[in-house]
Motif scaffolding. Sequence first.
Motif, PDB file in Angstrom:
ATOM      1  N   GLU A 113     104.506  73.619  62.546  1.00 33.05           N
ATOM      2  CA  GLU A 113     105.517  74.532  63.087  1.00 33.05           C
ATOM      3  C   GLU A 113     105.652  74.423  64.611  1.00 33.05           C
ATOM      4  N   ASP A 114     104.700  73.757  65.278  1.00 32.32           N
ATOM      5  CA  ASP A 114     104.726  73.616  66.736  1.00 32.32           C
ATOM      6  C   ASP A 114     105.251  72.257  67.223  1.00 32.32           C
ATOM      7  N   VAL A 115     105.332  71.281  66.345  1.00 32.32           N
ATOM      8  CA  VAL A 115     105.627  69.907  66.750  1.00 32.32           C
ATOM      9  C   VAL A 115     106.895  69.808  67.593  1.00 32.32           C
ATOM     10  N   GLU A 116     108.002  70.332  67.112  1.00 26.60           N
ATOM     11  CA  GLU A 116     109.270  70.220  67.840  1.00 26.60           C
ATOM     12  C   GLU A 116     109.237  70.943  69.181  1.00 26.60           C
ATOM     13  N   PHE A 117     108.619  72.135  69.202  1.00 28.39           N
ATOM     14  CA  PHE A 117     108.547  72.906  70.440  1.00 28.39           C
ATOM     15  C   PHE A 117     107.766  72.153  71.509  1.00 28.39           C
ATOM     16  N   LEU A 153     103.357  93.511  78.607  1.00 24.19           N
ATOM     17  CA  LEU A 153     103.076  92.154  79.063  1.00 24.19           C
ATOM     18  C   LEU A 153     104.138  91.201  78.533  1.00 24.19           C
ATOM     19  N   SER A 154     104.382  90.171  79.291  1.00 22.45           N
ATOM     20  CA  SER A 154     105.280  89.113  78.827  1.00 22.45           C
ATOM     21  C   SER A 154     104.488  87.813  78.742  1.00 22.45           C
ATOM     22  N   MET A 155     104.997  86.870  77.992  1.00 17.51           N
ATOM     23  CA  MET A 155     104.350  85.563  77.879  1.00 17.51           C
ATOM     24  C   MET A 155     104.287  84.901  79.254  1.00 17.51           C
ATOM     25  N   ALA A 156     105.332  85.055  80.035  1.00 20.76           N
ATOM     26  CA  ALA A 156     105.364  84.472  81.380  1.00 20.76           C
ATOM     27  C   ALA A 156     104.275  85.071  82.266  1.00 20.76           C
ATOM     28  N   ASP A 157     104.034  86.390  82.141  1.00 20.92           N
ATOM     29  CA  ASP A 157     102.971  87.053  82.912  1.00 20.92           C
ATOM     30  C   ASP A 157     101.608  86.448  82.583  1.00 20.92           C
ATOM     31  N   LEU A 213      94.786  73.481  84.152  1.00 26.41           N
ATOM     32  CA  LEU A 213      95.355  73.760  82.836  1.00 26.41           C
ATOM     33  C   LEU A 213      96.866  73.693  82.909  1.00 26.41           C
ATOM     34  N   THR A 214      97.475  73.412  81.786  1.00 29.99           N
ATOM     35  CA  THR A 214      98.916  73.531  81.676  1.00 29.99           C
ATOM     36  C   THR A 214      99.220  74.457  80.497  1.00 29.99           C
ATOM     37  N   CYS A 215     100.094  75.426  80.703  1.00 32.14           N
ATOM     38  CA  CYS A 215     100.427  76.419  79.670  1.00 32.14           C
ATOM     39  C   CYS A 215     101.843  76.194  79.161  1.00 32.14           C
ATOM     40  N   ILE A 216     101.967  76.212  77.855  1.00 30.12           N
ATOM     41  CA  ILE A 216     103.276  76.132  77.208  1.00 30.12           C
ATOM     42  C   ILE A 216     103.402  77.413  76.397  1.00 30.12           C
ATOM     43  N   PHE A 217     104.496  78.117  76.567  1.00 31.75           N
ATOM     44  CA  PHE A 217     104.651  79.374  75.834  1.00 31.75           C
ATOM     45  C   PHE A 217     106.087  79.542  75.399  1.00 31.75           C
ATOM     46  N   ASN A 218     106.275  80.320  74.331  1.00 30.64           N
ATOM     47  CA  ASN A 218     107.629  80.564  73.860  1.00 30.64           C
ATOM     48  C   ASN A 218     108.168  81.875  74.424  1.00 30.64           C
ATOM     49  N   ASP A 219     109.399  82.159  74.099  1.00 35.97           N
ATOM     50  CA  ASP A 219     110.100  83.339  74.575  1.00 35.97           C
ATOM     51  C   ASP A 219     109.493  84.605  73.970  1.00 35.97           C
ATOM     52  N   ASP A 220     109.602  85.721  74.681  1.00 37.77           N
ATOM     53  CA  ASP A 220     109.046  86.989  74.216  1.00 37.77           C
ATOM     54  C   ASP A 220     109.784  87.564  73.004  1.00 37.77           C
ATOM     55  N   LEU A 256     100.890  80.877  72.641  1.00 40.27           N
ATOM     56  CA  LEU A 256     100.542  80.305  73.939  1.00 40.27           C
ATOM     57  C   LEU A 256      99.768  79.023  73.656  1.00 40.27           C
ATOM     58  N   ARG A 257     100.198  77.929  74.256  1.00 36.34           N
ATOM     59  CA  ARG A 257      99.544  76.638  74.051  1.00 36.34           C
ATOM     60  C   ARG A 257      99.003  76.164  75.384  1.00 36.34           C
TER      61      ARG A 257
END
Length: 101
Positions: free
Chosen positions: A10-14, A50-54, A67-74, A81-82
Amino acid sequence: MIQMSTLIEEDVEFVKSYYKMSDEEIDTDKISSWLLRIELNHEMMVDKKLSMADIAENINLEFDDNLTCIFNDDNVEKLILRIRIMNDEAPKGELDESGED
């Protein structure tokens, strides 16, 4: 070159889209092939305002460029959070003689 993807279907495309569309230059020699996937509780995020961006911003402040963070929309159903480690040490394939991770 390390494959910038994930084994979670479910994460591959993102994840692939993130690395294709990323504004920042990503050095594939320094990025780990391991991806830490954290699913956050939507209700608790709203309760704590809290938001994912926060969260990603605070992780990036604490760990700088390590680190590098990948996150989706709230607004999506699953808040994911990846996180990937950026390694400034020996290039991939070289063994560390000390045995420490």
